[in-house]
Every structure is written in C-alpha cells, then in structure tokens.
Design an enzyme around this catalytic site. Structure first.
Site, PDB file in Angstrom:
ATOM      1  N   GLU A  93       0.828  -1.194   0.000  1.00 28.91           N
ATOM      2  CA  GLU A  93       0.000   0.000   0.000  1.00 28.91           C
ATOM      3  C   GLU A  93       0.874   1.261   0.000  1.00 28.91           C
ATOM      4  O   GLU A  93       1.981   1.268   0.543  1.00 28.91           O
ATOM      5  CB  GLU A  93      -0.928   0.004   1.215  1.00 28.91           C
ATOM      6  CG  GLU A  93      -2.027  -1.032   1.046  1.00 28.91           C
ATOM      7  CD  GLU A  93      -3.024  -1.039   2.194  1.00 28.91           C
ATOM      8  OE1 GLU A  93      -4.208  -1.222   1.902  1.00 28.91           O
ATOM      9  OE2 GLU A  93      -2.630  -0.878   3.355  1.00 28.91           O
ATOM     10  N   CYS A 107       3.468   8.598   1.144  1.00 26.69           N
ATOM     11  CA  CYS A 107       3.951   7.678   2.158  1.00 26.69           C
ATOM     12  C   CYS A 107       4.157   6.331   1.484  1.00 26.69           C
ATOM     13  O   CYS A 107       3.202   5.711   1.025  1.00 26.69           O
ATOM     14  CB  CYS A 107       2.909   7.596   3.277  1.00 26.69           C
ATOM     15  SG  CYS A 107       3.347   6.408   4.541  1.00 26.69           S
ATOM     16  N   CYS A 114       6.393  -6.742   7.537  1.00 26.52           N
ATOM     17  CA  CYS A 114       7.497  -6.280   8.384  1.00 26.52           C
ATOM     18  C   CYS A 114       7.785  -7.347   9.442  1.00 26.52           C
ATOM     19  O   CYS A 114       6.870  -7.975   9.965  1.00 26.52           O
ATOM     20  CB  CYS A 114       7.128  -4.965   9.079  1.00 26.52           C
ATOM     21  SG  CYS A 114       8.467  -4.306  10.101  1.00 26.52           S
ATOM     22  N   CYS A 118       6.068  -4.936  16.136  1.00 29.36           N
ATOM     23  CA  CYS A 118       5.587  -3.967  17.131  1.00 29.36           C
ATOM     24  C   CYS A 118       4.120  -4.286  17.443  1.00 29.36           C
ATOM     25  O   CYS A 118       3.347  -4.570  16.518  1.00 29.36           O
ATOM     26  CB  CYS A 118       5.720  -2.546  16.589  1.00 29.36           C
ATOM     27  SG  CYS A 118       7.422  -2.175  16.122  1.00 29.36           S
ATOM     28  N   CYS A 121       0.876  -2.380  15.550  1.00 34.51           N
ATOM     29  CA  CYS A 121       0.961  -2.051  14.120  1.00 34.51           C
ATOM     30  C   CYS A 121       0.391  -3.168  13.250  1.00 34.51           C
ATOM     31  O   CYS A 121       0.765  -4.334  13.398  1.00 34.51           O
ATOM     32  CB  CYS A 121       2.435  -1.807  13.770  1.00 34.51           C
ATOM     33  SG  CYS A 121       2.748  -1.649  12.005  1.00 34.51           S
ATOM     34  N   CYS A 335      -1.319   6.055   9.972  1.00 37.50           N
ATOM     35  CA  CYS A 335      -0.107   5.361  10.423  1.00 37.50           C
ATOM     36  C   CYS A 335      -0.449   4.042  11.087  1.00 37.50           C
ATOM     37  O   CYS A 335      -1.316   3.989  11.957  1.00 37.50           O
ATOM     38  CB  CYS A 335       0.622   6.179  11.475  1.00 37.50           C
ATOM     39  SG  CYS A 335       1.212   7.721  10.893  1.00 37.50           S
TER      40      CYS A 335
HETATM   41  N1  SAH Z   1       8.956   0.663  10.260  1.00 35.63           N
HETATM   42  C1  SAH Z   1       9.118   2.041  10.354  1.00 35.63           C
HETATM   43  C2  SAH Z   1       8.289   2.828   9.367  1.00 35.63           C
HETATM   44  C3  SAH Z   1       6.865   2.365   9.131  1.00 35.63           C
HETATM   45  S1  SAH Z   1       5.724   2.577  10.444  1.00 35.63           S
HETATM   46  C4  SAH Z   1       8.861   2.532  11.766  1.00 35.63           C
HETATM   47  O1  SAH Z   1       8.358   1.762  12.556  1.00 35.63           O
HETATM   48  O2  SAH Z   1       9.213   3.658  12.062  1.00 35.63           O
HETATM   49  C5  SAH Z   1       5.304   4.305  10.350  1.00 35.63           C
HETATM   50  C6  SAH Z   1       4.937   4.931  11.668  1.00 35.63           C
HETATM   51  O3  SAH Z   1       3.630   4.513  12.134  1.00 35.63           O
HETATM   52  C7  SAH Z   1       5.895   4.584  12.793  1.00 35.63           C
HETATM   53  O4  SAH Z   1       6.191   5.722  13.557  1.00 35.63           O
HETATM   54  C8  SAH Z   1       5.076   3.603  13.596  1.00 35.63           C
HETATM   55  O5  SAH Z   1       5.558   3.455  14.893  1.00 35.63           O
HETATM   56  C9  SAH Z   1       3.701   4.211  13.501  1.00 35.63           C
HETATM   57  N2  SAH Z   1       2.600   3.317  13.857  1.00 35.63           N
HETATM   58  C10 SAH Z   1       2.534   1.978  13.738  1.00 35.63           C
HETATM   59  N3  SAH Z   1       1.339   1.532  14.172  1.00 35.63           N
HETATM   60  C11 SAH Z   1       0.628   2.611  14.548  1.00 35.63           C
HETATM   61  C12 SAH Z   1      -0.701   2.820  15.040  1.00 35.63           C
HETATM   62  N4  SAH Z   1      -1.530   1.796  15.238  1.00 35.63           N
HETATM   63  N5  SAH Z   1      -1.081   4.086  15.318  1.00 35.63           N
HETATM   64  C13 SAH Z   1      -0.252   5.127  15.108  1.00 35.63           C
HETATM   65  N6  SAH Z   1       0.991   5.000  14.623  1.00 35.63           N
HETATM   66  C14 SAH Z   1       1.430   3.760  14.355  1.00 35.63           C
HETATM   67 FE1  SF4 Z   2       7.379  -2.707  11.376  1.00 33.95          FE
HETATM   68 FE2  SF4 Z   2       5.097  -1.568  12.074  1.00 33.95          FE
HETATM   69 FE3  SF4 Z   2       7.073  -1.776  13.840  1.00 33.95          FE
HETATM   70 FE4  SF4 Z   2       7.308  -0.072  11.785  1.00 33.95          FE
HETATM   71  S1  SF4 Z   2       5.808   0.038  13.441  1.00 33.95           S
HETATM   72  S2  SF4 Z   2       8.847  -1.518  12.547  1.00 33.95           S
HETATM   73  S3  SF4 Z   2       6.208  -1.225  10.182  1.00 33.95           S
HETATM   74  S4  SF4 Z   2       5.967  -3.488  12.910  1.00 33.95           S
END
Ligand code: SAH
Ligand code: SF4
Length: 343
Positions: A93, A107, A114, A118, A121, A335
């Site tokens: 996406e 974006c 990934c 986390c 996410c 995000c």
């Molecule tokens: N992997 C990288 C970039 C992709 S994620 C990273 O983690 O930085 C892009 C952003 O979205 C990151 O700051 C991540 O922590 C945030 N993010 C992930 N899940 C989210 C959620 N449910 N609500 C808000 N931000 C989120």
């Molecule tokens: Fe991966 Fe999502 Fe963590 Fe970014 S926030 S490192 S995309 S699992």
C-alpha cells in the site's frame, strides 16, 4: 532465455552499462533515464527520441515495471490509498497526502510486511514476506504521479516495512529520488522512519545525506518499550539515543521522535516527564500520534485532555512537540493501519 530487465530502479550508471551491452552510445542512457524518472512514461514505445531499432531492442529485453492497481480509495480529507499488486503477486500500500500548504506527500512502503512485530501495528501483524527492490520503491512515486497527475513534492518512508532492514535498496531508491535529471526530490524533503536499528542509523549518518530521520520511540523506559517493540531488547534506549546524537553530529539534522499515545499504556504524566528528561539536550522534535485503531489490537486513543497535558509536560521542558493530525483513517490509511488486504 534471460530474465526481462527491469528498467525502473536502474541508476544512470546501470543504464550506461546496459547501453554498452546493447552496443549503443552512452548518451542514450541519459535519454532513457529522463523518460523513466522525469517524463515518467509507462511504455518504452513512448521514448520518442530513441531510434526505432533501439526501442524494439529494449522492448525485447527490458520492461518498464507497472503495478496492477487493485484498489484506490479516497478519504473525505483528500488522502488517497493505493493497493498495488507487484509482478510476483505480492501486495503493498501507498498513501498520497495532499496538504493545504501545497505540499503533496507520498507515504511509501519499503517491504512487503514487516518482521519487527511492534504490538500496535497492522503491518507488524502480518510478518515479513520480502524486501522491495529499489525499482519497486521508486515505482510507487511514478505510479501515483501518473494516476493523480500531480507531482509528489515530499516522500515519507513510513508505509509498510522497516526501511533500515532493507538498507541497500532503500538507499539506492533515495539516490534515485534525489537525482536532478529525474524525480529531483531533495533529501530534505524525504523522511525515513525507523523502529531503531542502531548499526544502520550510524551507517546512514555516515552517508551524510540531509534526510529527516524519524525514530519510532513510543515509550521512554526500556521496560515499556520492550513490551511494545521487540527491537528494543536488541537495541535499548541508551544505544538508540546515542545513535541519534551521532546522526545529528554527522548531518546537522534534528531528529524527529514519533510517540503513539495509547490510553492507559504510555500516556501518563510520569511518562511524559520521563520522555522530556530523556530528550533534554538533544536536537529533537516529538511528534505525538494518538494511536490509530487496528483490528485485533485492543489499544485506544487517550482522551483529548490527556493528549494536551502530555504535550504540556514536554513543552514545560522546552521540548519541541506537535500532535500529528490524523489523515485518512476512514480508509484505514493512517499510520500503522496498512496491511495490503482488499477487504
Ligand atoms: N517501520 C518504520 C516505518 C513504518 S511505520 C517505523 O516503525 O518507524 C510508520 C509509523 O507509524 C511509525 O512511527 C510507527 O511506529 C507508527 N505506527 C505503527 N502503528 C501505529 C498505530 N496503530 N497508530 C499510530 N501509529 C502507528
Ligand atoms: Fe514494522 Fe510496524 Fe514496527 Fe514499523 S511500526 S517496525 S512497520 S511493525
């Protein structure tokens, strides 16, 4: 039979080598580079200033990669989300964010899924399928420019995937974005967001690019951060912040810290104060993101008062802080919501 050569993702030097192989003068490489990244044509046949026989030759051995557009959703706030299918069937996406101030940000994704896991996410839930190639990273920009007929002015590597876990292809893609004969998007208009891969942050610092580095911080203590982000067990906060200082030392750039606020998890006054003392003395900016809803994950946003008072605690300690405006949540484009499913 040899594999078809993917033209999107090739550097000027690689195109020059291709011209040598095809027994063509090297200036043709410049013309092809211009057609791909500046004119953004979708077909080799459209490369009008190439001799017919070269176009034919190219059509036989090479292709301009096109993604299949599986879905294009429009948010009421003008955000758009694209679901692309890659040539091997994988899906990614990409989110287009036109801004009132005239900026048109994209974006983009760096991986299919990934591996970092986390716990807030959607992309993390699906695990990693594979890295994207530099061509697939850059092609997201070319595709969206063709589809929207708008020029992308800013790029954020905040889509699916962890960009620093795909270092070489991401860096190659950034260099292609930077090239002034092509997309001409300067490093200052590119933001790379990472969950905190310390060796790669240092490596990136040594490239001395003017990229904006964004760190997904989300918690100011090792205990809490390790619960939310497994990567913290490998690279704890001290090491991460030292790498950020090194980034600033090498590039002169301020580091951005992303902090997704989750009700009852990381939004207390005590944690705001801990965050402030962690960042005091650093050239830093904090971006507070009220957590976005993800199916299967039971987190919720704090109330408005809690968000404001968290922000105030940081301001009291003179930390630069903003609350990120939610974009595209009605189409799951905010995000952390990207999962490349058609439902
Ligand atoms: N992997 C990288 C970039 C992709 S994620 C990273 O983690 O930085 C892009 C952003 O979205 C990151 O700051 C991540 O922590 C945030 N993010 C992930 N899940 C989210 C959620 N449910 N609500 C808000 N931000 C989120
Ligand atoms: Fe991966 Fe999502 Fe963590 Fe970014 S926030 S490192 S995309 S699992």
């Amino acid at each position: 039979m040899t594999d078809t050569i993917a033209l999107v993702g090739k550097t000027m030097e690689e195109l020059e080598e291709l011209m040598v192989d095809l027994k063509q003068p090297s200036f043709r490489a410049k013309q092809i580079f211009n057609w791909i990244y500046n004119q953004k044509v979708s077909k080799i046949a459209e490369m009008k200033n190439l001799p017919k026989d070269l176009r034919k030759q190219l059509q036989q051995v090479a292709e301009l990669e096109e993604f299949t557009v599986l879905n294009r959703q429009h948010s009421k706030d003008k955000t758009e989300k694209f679901l692309f299918q890659l040539t091997d069937g994988e899906k990614i996406e990409t989110v287009y964010l036109p801004n009132q101030d005239g900026r048109r940000s994209l974006c983009i994704s760096s991986q299919v899924g990934c591996a970092m896991g986390c716990n807030f996410c959607a992309t993390g839930l699906q695990g990693l399928s594979r890295n994207l190639t530099a061509g697939e990273i850059v092609n997201q920009i070319l595709m969206v420019e063709r589809l929207t007929k708008e020029r992308i002015s800013n790029v954020v590597l905040m889509g699916m995937g962890e960009p620093l876990a795909n270092y070489d292809q991401v860096l190659k893609a950034i260099n292609l974005m930077n090239h002034d004969a092509g997309l001409n998007i300067g490093s200052r208009r590119i933001t790379l967001s990472t969950c905190g891969l310390v060796p790669e942050i240092k490596q990136l610092a040594d490239e001395k690019l003017q990229l904006t580095l964004a760190i997904s911080l989300h918690a100011p203590t090792d205990q809490l951060r390790s619960q939310m982000m497994p990567i913290n067990q490998r690279y704890p906060l001290d090491d991460l912040l030292a790498a950020c200082d090194y980034y600033t030392k090498q590039t002169g750039r301020r580091v951005s810290f992303e902090y997704a606020l989750v009700r009852g998890v990381n939004d207390s006054k005590d944690l705001a104060q801990k965050l402030a003392s962690l960042l005091t003395g650093m050239l830093a900016h904090v971006n507070l993101i009220p957590i976005n809803q993800v199916e299967q994950i039971g987190y919720s946003k704090p109330r408005q008062e809690a968000i404001s008072s968290f922000k105030m605690e940081l301001e009291k300690e003179n930390i630069a802080v903003t609350v990120r405006r939610e974009r595209g949540a009605d189409i799951d484009a905010a995000c952390g919501q990207l999962k490349a499913k058609e439902d």
